[in-house]
Design a protein around this motif. Structure first.
Motif, PDB file in Angstrom:
ATOM      1  N   ALA A 172      29.451 -55.210 -52.417  1.00 40.99           N
ATOM      2  CA  ALA A 172      28.133 -55.151 -53.193  1.00 40.99           C
ATOM      3  C   ALA A 172      28.064 -53.557 -53.019  1.00 40.99           C
ATOM      4  O   ALA A 172      27.438 -52.858 -53.997  1.00 40.99           O
ATOM      5  CB  ALA A 172      27.065 -55.861 -52.185  1.00 40.99           C
ATOM      6  N   VAL A 173      28.183 -52.889 -51.910  1.00 38.62           N
ATOM      7  CA  VAL A 173      27.937 -51.379 -51.805  1.00 38.62           C
ATOM      8  C   VAL A 173      28.889 -50.857 -52.729  1.00 38.62           C
ATOM      9  O   VAL A 173      28.318 -49.925 -53.418  1.00 38.62           O
ATOM     10  CB  VAL A 173      28.390 -51.296 -50.411  1.00 38.62           C
ATOM     11  N   TRP A 174      30.125 -51.123 -52.789  1.00 30.77           N
ATOM     12  CA  TRP A 174      31.097 -50.499 -53.779  1.00 30.77           C
ATOM     13  C   TRP A 174      30.554 -50.527 -55.171  1.00 30.77           C
ATOM     14  O   TRP A 174      30.634 -49.577 -55.820  1.00 30.77           O
ATOM     15  CB  TRP A 174      32.423 -51.114 -53.486  1.00 30.77           C
ATOM     16  N   LEU A 175      30.203 -51.846 -55.442  1.00 32.90           N
ATOM     17  CA  LEU A 175      29.817 -51.779 -56.956  1.00 32.90           C
ATOM     18  C   LEU A 175      28.419 -50.868 -57.361  1.00 32.90           C
ATOM     19  O   LEU A 175      28.296 -50.479 -58.271  1.00 32.90           O
ATOM     20  CB  LEU A 175      29.399 -53.252 -57.170  1.00 32.90           C
ATOM     21  N   GLN A 211      27.728 -48.419 -55.721  1.00 33.68           N
ATOM     22  CA  GLN A 211      28.002 -46.973 -55.668  1.00 33.68           C
ATOM     23  C   GLN A 211      28.599 -46.440 -57.139  1.00 33.68           C
ATOM     24  O   GLN A 211      28.372 -45.322 -57.431  1.00 33.68           O
ATOM     25  CB  GLN A 211      28.809 -46.635 -54.501  1.00 33.68           C
ATOM     26  N   ILE A 212      29.212 -47.423 -57.761  1.00 33.78           N
ATOM     27  CA  ILE A 212      29.861 -47.253 -58.932  1.00 33.78           C
ATOM     28  C   ILE A 212      28.642 -46.889 -59.931  1.00 33.78           C
ATOM     29  O   ILE A 212      28.647 -45.877 -60.774  1.00 33.78           O
ATOM     30  CB  ILE A 212      30.970 -48.103 -59.268  1.00 33.78           C
ATOM     31  N   GLU A 213      27.898 -47.816 -59.972  1.00 39.40           N
ATOM     32  CA  GLU A 213      26.604 -47.668 -60.838  1.00 39.40           C
ATOM     33  C   GLU A 213      25.866 -46.430 -60.745  1.00 39.40           C
ATOM     34  O   GLU A 213      25.470 -45.843 -61.539  1.00 39.40           O
ATOM     35  CB  GLU A 213      25.785 -48.756 -60.163  1.00 39.40           C
ATOM     36  N   GLN A 214      25.447 -45.932 -59.447  1.00 41.16           N
ATOM     37  CA  GLN A 214      24.930 -44.817 -59.134  1.00 41.16           C
ATOM     38  C   GLN A 214      25.811 -43.553 -59.551  1.00 41.16           C
ATOM     39  O   GLN A 214      25.156 -42.669 -60.291  1.00 41.16           O
ATOM     40  CB  GLN A 214      24.760 -44.624 -57.443  1.00 41.16           C
ATOM     41  N   ARG A 215      27.130 -43.824 -59.488  1.00 39.08           N
ATOM     42  CA  ARG A 215      27.932 -42.424 -59.916  1.00 39.08           C
ATOM     43  C   ARG A 215      27.994 -42.402 -61.507  1.00 39.08           C
ATOM     44  O   ARG A 215      27.834 -41.367 -62.227  1.00 39.08           O
ATOM     45  CB  ARG A 215      29.590 -42.491 -59.393  1.00 39.08           C
ATOM     46  N   LEU A 216      27.915 -43.599 -62.187  1.00 43.22           N
ATOM     47  CA  LEU A 216      27.916 -43.722 -63.772  1.00 43.22           C
ATOM     48  C   LEU A 216      26.623 -43.250 -64.111  1.00 43.22           C
ATOM     49  O   LEU A 216      26.485 -42.713 -65.356  1.00 43.22           O
ATOM     50  CB  LEU A 216      28.298 -45.043 -64.150  1.00 43.22           C
ATOM     51  N   GLY A 217      25.486 -43.601 -63.466  1.00 42.86           N
ATOM     52  CA  GLY A 217      24.173 -43.274 -63.847  1.00 42.86           C
ATOM     53  C   GLY A 217      23.492 -44.325 -64.817  1.00 42.86           C
ATOM     54  O   GLY A 217      22.484 -44.133 -65.451  1.00 42.86           O
ATOM     55  N   GLU A 218      23.921 -45.638 -64.756  1.00 44.06           N
ATOM     56  CA  GLU A 218      23.626 -46.504 -65.544  1.00 44.06           C
ATOM     57  C   GLU A 218      23.836 -47.892 -64.991  1.00 44.06           C
ATOM     58  O   GLU A 218      24.678 -47.975 -64.213  1.00 44.06           O
ATOM     59  CB  GLU A 218      24.259 -46.269 -67.235  1.00 44.06           C
TER      60      GLU A 218
END
Length: 92
Positions: free
Chosen positions: A68-71, A73-80
């Protein structure tokens, strides 16, 4: 959800609020509790993460699982994604 299950959930939430020493620990416990209860209600596995938006920076601070944290964090990096949109527009 039965009255007994609801009462048990509120008791666990109260213990979490009164026994956690720091914000990160509280949010970690809250994500776990939310994941557990949502999974019970829906009959499927739900993972939860908590992202905070401070000034112009978003960060994932806690989650019910590493995935859940990893997913998140990916969303935060992508900005969407759904969490980024909720933070951006201040809506669920």
């Amino acid at each position: 959800m039965t009255d007994s299950e609801l009462e048990e959930g509120f008791d666990r939430l109260n213990r979490l609020i009164t026994s956690t020493d720091d914000l990160k620990g509280f949010l970690q416990g809250m994500a776990g509790l939310a994941s557990e209860k949502l999974s019970q209600v829906t009959g499927t596995t739900i993972k939860c993460a908590v992202a905070l938006h401070r000034r112009k920076h978003r960060t994932t601070i806690a989650g019910s699982s590493d995935i859940a944290v990893w997913l998140d964090q990916i969303e935060q990096r992508l900005g969407e994604g759904p969490c980024v949109e909720a933070l951006r527009w201040d809506t669920p």
